[in-house]
Design a protein around this motif. Structure first.
Motif, short mmCIF file in Angstrom:
data_model
loop_
_atom_site.label_atom_id
_atom_site.label_comp_id
_atom_site.label_asym_id
_atom_site.label_seq_id
_atom_site.Cartn_x
_atom_site.Cartn_y
_atom_site.Cartn_z
N LEU A 61 0.33 -1.26 0.12
CA LEU A 61 -0.05 0.18 -0.30
C LEU A 61 1.22 1.25 -0.25
O LEU A 61 0.57 1.99 -0.60
CB LEU A 61 -1.12 0.04 0.97
CG LEU A 61 -1.54 0.94 1.18
CD1 LEU A 61 -3.18 0.87 0.19
CD2 LEU A 61 -3.11 1.40 2.83
N TRP A 62 1.69 1.29 1.08
CA TRP A 62 2.76 2.15 0.96
C TRP A 62 3.55 2.75 -0.02
O TRP A 62 4.51 3.41 -0.35
CB TRP A 62 2.88 3.28 2.12
CG TRP A 62 4.21 2.05 2.70
CD1 TRP A 62 5.78 2.27 2.58
CD2 TRP A 62 4.06 1.32 3.98
NE1 TRP A 62 6.37 1.19 3.66
CE2 TRP A 62 5.59 0.63 4.35
CE3 TRP A 62 3.22 1.16 4.87
CZ2 TRP A 62 5.86 -0.12 4.85
CZ3 TRP A 62 3.14 0.64 5.74
CH2 TRP A 62 4.31 -0.32 6.44
N ALA B 99 0.44 5.16 1.18
CA ALA B 99 -0.26 6.02 2.19
C ALA B 99 0.03 5.01 3.29
O ALA B 99 1.08 4.35 3.83
CB ALA B 99 -1.63 5.56 1.78
N VAL B 100 0.08 5.71 4.72
CA VAL B 100 0.05 5.35 5.81
C VAL B 100 -1.35 5.03 6.76
O VAL B 100 -2.26 6.27 6.64
CB VAL B 100 1.35 5.99 6.28
CG1 VAL B 100 1.44 5.50 7.82
CG2 VAL B 100 2.70 6.60 5.61
N VAL B 101 -0.92 3.89 7.45
CA VAL B 101 -2.42 3.44 7.82
C VAL B 101 -2.23 3.17 9.06
O VAL B 101 -1.29 2.53 9.65
CB VAL B 101 -3.30 2.42 6.93
CG1 VAL B 101 -4.37 1.71 7.91
CG2 VAL B 101 -3.84 3.08 5.21
#
Length: 73
Positions: free
Chosen positions: A58-59, A64-66
């Protein structure tokens, strides 16, 4: 005299209980998660088809950081 001793003891016990209930003196300190643990975490897409993906992808793709925190209880 015994009633005063009992009253002072009860007030003292109440103050100690209030102090300990609002302090984290007895709680264990949380451990910090390592980057390898975070990047291997599986994320589940909610809604639609529930596909799984690793957080690292994802990153890498979108930057993005979740962060999701699950509290016990």
């Amino acid at each position: 005299m015994a009633i005063w001793t009992l009253a002072v003891g009860a007030v003292g016990a109440a103050l100690v209980a209030i102090f300990l209930a609002n302090m984290d003196v007895l709680l264990p300190k949380p451990q910090q998660a390592s980057l390898t643990y975070l990047q291997d975490t599986e994320l589940r897409e909610i809604g639609g088809d529930e596909k799984l993906l690793k957080a690292k992808t994802l990153w890498e793709e979108s930057g993005a950081v979740v962060m999701a925190v699950r509290r016990p209880g």
